[in-house]
Design a protein around this motif. Structure first.
Motif, PDB file in Angstrom:
ATOM      1  N   UNK A  85       0.818  -1.215   0.000  1.00  0.00           N
ATOM      2  CA  UNK A  85       0.000   0.000   0.000  1.00  0.00           C
ATOM      3  C   UNK A  85       0.854   1.269   0.000  1.00  0.00           C
ATOM      4  N   UNK A  86       2.060   1.197   0.555  1.00  0.00           N
ATOM      5  CA  UNK A  86       2.892   2.398   0.676  1.00  0.00           C
ATOM      6  C   UNK A  86       3.186   3.087  -0.667  1.00  0.00           C
ATOM      7  N   UNK A  87       3.456   2.376  -1.755  1.00  0.00           N
ATOM      8  CA  UNK A  87       3.649   3.071  -3.036  1.00  0.00           C
ATOM      9  C   UNK A  87       2.405   3.845  -3.479  1.00  0.00           C
ATOM     10  N   UNK A  88       1.225   3.354  -3.125  1.00  0.00           N
ATOM     11  CA  UNK A  88      -0.008   4.075  -3.446  1.00  0.00           C
ATOM     12  C   UNK A  88      -0.041   5.388  -2.657  1.00  0.00           C
ATOM     13  N   UNK A  89       0.368   5.342  -1.390  1.00  0.00           N
ATOM     14  CA  UNK A  89       0.450   6.563  -0.575  1.00  0.00           C
ATOM     15  C   UNK A  89       1.412   7.560  -1.218  1.00  0.00           C
ATOM     16  N   UNK A  90       2.558   7.048  -1.657  1.00  0.00           N
ATOM     17  CA  UNK A  90       3.546   7.932  -2.311  1.00  0.00           C
ATOM     18  C   UNK A  90       2.956   8.590  -3.555  1.00  0.00           C
ATOM     19  N   UNK A  91       2.246   7.807  -4.364  1.00  0.00           N
ATOM     20  CA  UNK A  91       1.638   8.350  -5.587  1.00  0.00           C
ATOM     21  C   UNK A  91       0.577   9.396  -5.258  1.00  0.00           C
ATOM     22  N   UNK A  92      -0.220   9.156  -4.236  1.00  0.00           N
ATOM     23  CA  UNK A  92      -1.234  10.137  -3.840  1.00  0.00           C
ATOM     24  C   UNK A  92      -0.569  11.428  -3.342  1.00  0.00           C
ATOM     25  N   UNK A  93       0.508  11.305  -2.600  1.00  0.00           N
ATOM     26  CA  UNK A  93       1.237  12.501  -2.141  1.00  0.00           C
ATOM     27  C   UNK A  93       1.765  13.304  -3.329  1.00  0.00           C
ATOM     28  N   UNK A  94       2.330  12.606  -4.316  1.00  0.00           N
ATOM     29  CA  UNK A  94       2.849  13.299  -5.502  1.00  0.00           C
ATOM     30  C   UNK A  94       1.723  13.987  -6.266  1.00  0.00           C
ATOM     31  N   UNK A  95       0.562  13.348  -6.335  1.00  0.00           N
ATOM     32  CA  UNK A  95      -0.581  13.956  -7.026  1.00  0.00           C
ATOM     33  C   UNK A  95      -1.031  15.218  -6.293  1.00  0.00           C
ATOM     34  N   UNK A  96      -1.041  15.163  -4.975  1.00  0.00           N
ATOM     35  CA  UNK A  96      -1.429  16.340  -4.184  1.00  0.00           C
ATOM     36  C   UNK A  96      -0.409  17.462  -4.388  1.00  0.00           C
ATOM     37  N   UNK A  97       0.868  17.131  -4.361  1.00  0.00           N
ATOM     38  CA  UNK A  97       1.912  18.142  -4.557  1.00  0.00           C
ATOM     39  C   UNK A  97       1.853  18.752  -5.955  1.00  0.00           C
ATOM     40  N   UNK A  98       1.528  17.955  -6.968  1.00  0.00           N
ATOM     41  CA  UNK A  98       1.440  18.459  -8.335  1.00  0.00           C
ATOM     42  C   UNK A  98       0.281  19.436  -8.477  1.00  0.00           C
ATOM     43  N   UNK A  99      -0.800  19.202  -7.733  1.00  0.00           N
ATOM     44  CA  UNK A  99      -1.973  20.069  -7.827  1.00  0.00           C
ATOM     45  C   UNK A  99      -1.848  21.298  -6.933  1.00  0.00           C
ATOM     46  N   UNK A 100      -0.860  21.354  -6.061  1.00  0.00           N
ATOM     47  CA  UNK A 100      -0.699  22.480  -5.141  1.00  0.00           C
ATOM     48  C   UNK A 100      -0.438  23.789  -5.900  1.00  0.00           C
ATOM     49  N   UNK A 101       0.176  23.740  -7.046  1.00  0.00           N
ATOM     50  CA  UNK A 101       0.525  24.940  -7.775  1.00  0.00           C
ATOM     51  C   UNK A 101      -0.653  25.637  -8.422  1.00  0.00           C
ATOM     52  N   UNK A 102      -1.772  24.972  -8.539  1.00  0.00           N
ATOM     53  CA  UNK A 102      -2.945  25.575  -9.180  1.00  0.00           C
ATOM     54  C   UNK A 102      -3.545  26.640  -8.261  1.00  0.00           C
ATOM     55  N   UNK A 103      -4.147  27.647  -8.869  1.00  0.00           N
ATOM     56  CA  UNK A 103      -4.671  28.770  -8.098  1.00  0.00           C
ATOM     57  C   UNK A 103      -5.878  28.375  -7.248  1.00  0.00           C
ATOM     58  N   UNK A 104      -6.779  27.611  -7.767  1.00  0.00           N
ATOM     59  CA  UNK A 104      -7.942  27.189  -6.971  1.00  0.00           C
ATOM     60  C   UNK A 104      -7.978  25.664  -6.925  1.00  0.00           C
ATOM     61  N   UNK A 105      -8.460  25.154  -5.814  1.00  0.00           N
ATOM     62  CA  UNK A 105      -8.515  23.701  -5.645  1.00  0.00           C
ATOM     63  C   UNK A 105      -9.670  23.130  -6.464  1.00  0.00           C
ATOM     64  N   UNK A 106      -9.340  22.156  -7.256  1.00  0.00           N
ATOM     65  CA  UNK A 106     -10.371  21.496  -8.047  1.00  0.00           C
ATOM     66  C   UNK A 106     -11.008  20.388  -7.210  1.00  0.00           C
TER      67      UNK A 106
END
Length: 184
Positions: A85-106
């Motif tokens: 399960x840990x690699x899935x956690x890592x992927x979710x963290x990366x997805x959250x970090x990638x979306x952090x740069x957007x101006x509004x949360x989708x």
């Protein structure tokens, strides 16, 4: 005639005494046999009691060993599952970090954060802890040094950056944290 009666009485008394002595001797033999049988029975009782106590102790040890083996097998299965399960956690963290740069949360970003939080809560309830030692002295039992940092990033021998999070279950390290360590 008196003498004959007297002799006869003496003979009868002698016979009575012999009979009593014979009866007493037989009683002693019977008592001796009973005592021997009692001693043998007591000895057998003690042997059987000792044997029963040994069997009971062996069974208790078997039960404890079996319970320990079951618990270890359960923990081994849990650890194996958590590792998958840990690699899935890592992927979710990366997805959250990638979306952090957007101006509004989708809604997608919010949903991914929610799923990540629920997954981490479930792991925490199971006893999984994140190894977070940023700024602390490097510990080879918890971390794996994969990069070397500059002296201006912190004290020598300390963790200056976490490249991949590590996790542990109780005192067992599931995955070592991959860290950057300041050169000494």
């Amino acid at each position: 005639m008196k003498e004959q009666d007297l002799d006869h009485r003496e003979d009868m008394q002698a016979e009575d005494l012999e009979g009593v002595a014979s009866q007493s001797n037989e009683d002693n033999q019977v008592q001796s046999l009973q005592d021997e049988a009692l001693q043998k029975a007591l000895q057998e009782r003690d042997e059987y009691l000792l044997l029963a106590q040994k069997v009971q102790a062996e069974f208790e040890n078997y039960r404890r060993r079996n319970q320990k083996i079951r618990a270890e097998a359960f923990d081994d299965g849990a650890i194996a599952f958590i590792r998958t399960v840990l690699p899935v956690c890592d992927d979710l963290e990366r997805a959250i970090q990638a979306a952090e740069g957007e101006s509004e949360e989708s809604p997608l970003h919010t949903g991914v954060k929610l799923v990540y939080r629920k997954l981490m809560d479930a792991l925490n309830k199971r006893g999984v802890e994140e190894i977070d030692r940023l700024g602390e002295k490097f510990d080879p039992y918890l971390e794996e040094a994969v990069a070397q940092g500059n002296p201006d990033e912190g004290e020598p021998g300390t963790v200056s950056a976490v490249i991949q999070k590590g996790y542990k279950l109780n005192d067992y390290v599931i995955r070592h944290a991959m860290v950057k360590v300041v050169a000494e």
